[in-house]
Write an enzyme that holds these catalytic residues in place. Structure first.
Site, PDB file in Angstrom:
ATOM      1  N   LEU A 228       0.814  -1.221   0.000  1.00  0.00           N
ATOM      2  CA  LEU A 228       0.000   0.000   0.000  1.00  0.00           C
ATOM      3  C   LEU A 228       0.845   1.269   0.000  1.00  0.00           C
ATOM      4  CD1 LEU A 228      -2.996   0.901   0.098  1.00  0.00           C
ATOM      5  CD2 LEU A 228      -2.776   0.994   2.577  1.00  0.00           C
ATOM      6  N   ASP A 229       0.574   2.161  -0.961  1.00  0.00           N
ATOM      7  CA  ASP A 229       1.231   3.480  -1.074  1.00  0.00           C
ATOM      8  C   ASP A 229       2.755   3.391  -1.109  1.00  0.00           C
ATOM      9  OD1 ASP A 229      -1.195   4.831  -1.162  1.00  0.00           O
ATOM     10  OD2 ASP A 229      -1.315   5.021   1.005  1.00  0.00           O
ATOM     11  N   ALA A 230       3.278   2.302  -1.679  1.00  0.00           N
ATOM     12  CA  ALA A 230       4.736   2.127  -1.694  1.00  0.00           C
ATOM     13  C   ALA A 230       5.271   1.798  -3.085  1.00  0.00           C
ATOM     14  CB  ALA A 230       5.133   1.029  -0.707  1.00  0.00           C
TER      15      ALA A 230
END
Length: 285
Positions: A228-230
């Site tokens: 997530l969000d990486a």
């Protein structure tokens, strides 16, 4: 306007790659209009983007990929992608309730800034249907709950396939995308979020940042991965904050930044100027 071919590639760095690729184009009467290359000396990887005109090119469009694969990709262990300027990519937009990113993208699209098609907008809420209607783009509603998430996403994927969607933009879409969809669109789902993560998590990051007295707020646009969000970052920017800024000012400045950063990232993707490798990107000029 001449049709051009755009070739993006990466491979282990060795002598002769640049000469071989440019020679392949010039001996077949292609006129090179853009060339940019970069070597990552830590990973020892060569990256390149080259574009050439096809009006006098000897090799037919539908045979270029086969020729290049046989002559050079196998020789240099290349990963490459070939695009043509007369084929517009098809982009789907996913939204929830916030409209700032959607308005910005649709304004650019209708102004003719982007060489792209937007066949549809998908949402898990009805709130932004009026925006889609204003711009004449079909709007599809898929309400999502914990119970129906899997089947709704399957229906979304069938719709995307039906419309031959090339890539997806999450314009403040407030749902986590499943691993199945991410793997169906590798480095083809673009997301935007504020850059307070991981310092200020939760539903009210601007309030938390205000209370902490931050002096800079930012926005990050990246490709979506299963972490997530990486995912690989495409675009980022910041704006300064002072003690005079209220929470409303932070939110307003944050929204401005989000829509600009997202649109920049989308534009680079449309122009085929982004090459993702591992968890980083090479952004060509």
């Amino acid at each position: 306007m001449n049709t051009t071919a755009k070739l993006l590639l990466h491979c282990p760095d060795k002598p002769g790659i640049l000469a071989d690729v440019t020679n392949f184009i010039t001996i077949n009467k292609g006129n090179i209009v853009y060339l940019d290359q970069y070597v990552d000396h830590i990973e020892n990887i060569f990256f390149m983007r080259i574009e050439w005109e096809l009006n006098d090119f000897f090799i037919p469009k539908d045979k270029i990929e086969d020729y290049f694969e046989t002559l050079y990709a196998q020789k240099y262990e290349m990963m490459f992608r070939l695009y043509f300027s007369d084929i517009k990519p098809k982009m789907a937009i996913f939204v929830s309730k916030l409209s700032h990113c959607l308005f910005d993208m649709l304004a650019r699209y209708t102004a003719g800034e982007w060489d792209v098609e937007i066949p549809l907008i998908i949402s898990n809420h009805p709130d932004l249907q009026h925006v889609a209607e204003r711009f004449g783009i079909p709007f599809y509603l898929f309400p999502i709950t914990k119970e129906n998430k899997m089947e709704q996403e399957q229906a979304e994927m069938e719709l995307l396939k039906k419309h031959n969607i090339d890539f997806i933009v999450l314009a403040r879409y407030m749902q986590v995308i499943s691993e199945k969809m991410i793997k169906s669109y590798p480095n083809k789902i673009i997301n935007i979020h504020h850059s307070f993560l991981p310092a200020f998590v939760g539903a009210k990051p601007y309030h938390a940042a205000f209370e902490r007295g931050v002096k800079i707020i930012g926005a990050t646009s990246h490709y979506v991965t299963t972490e997530l969000d990486a995912g690989p970052i495409i675009e980022q920017d910041v704006v300064r904050i002072t003690h005079k800024d209220a929470i409303e000012d932070l939110v307003s400045k944050g929204k401005d930044l989000e829509k600009i950063v997202l649109s920049r990232a989308v534009n680079k993707h449309i122009e085929r100027k982004v090459l993702a490798y591992k968890n980083k990107t090479v952004i060509f000029s």
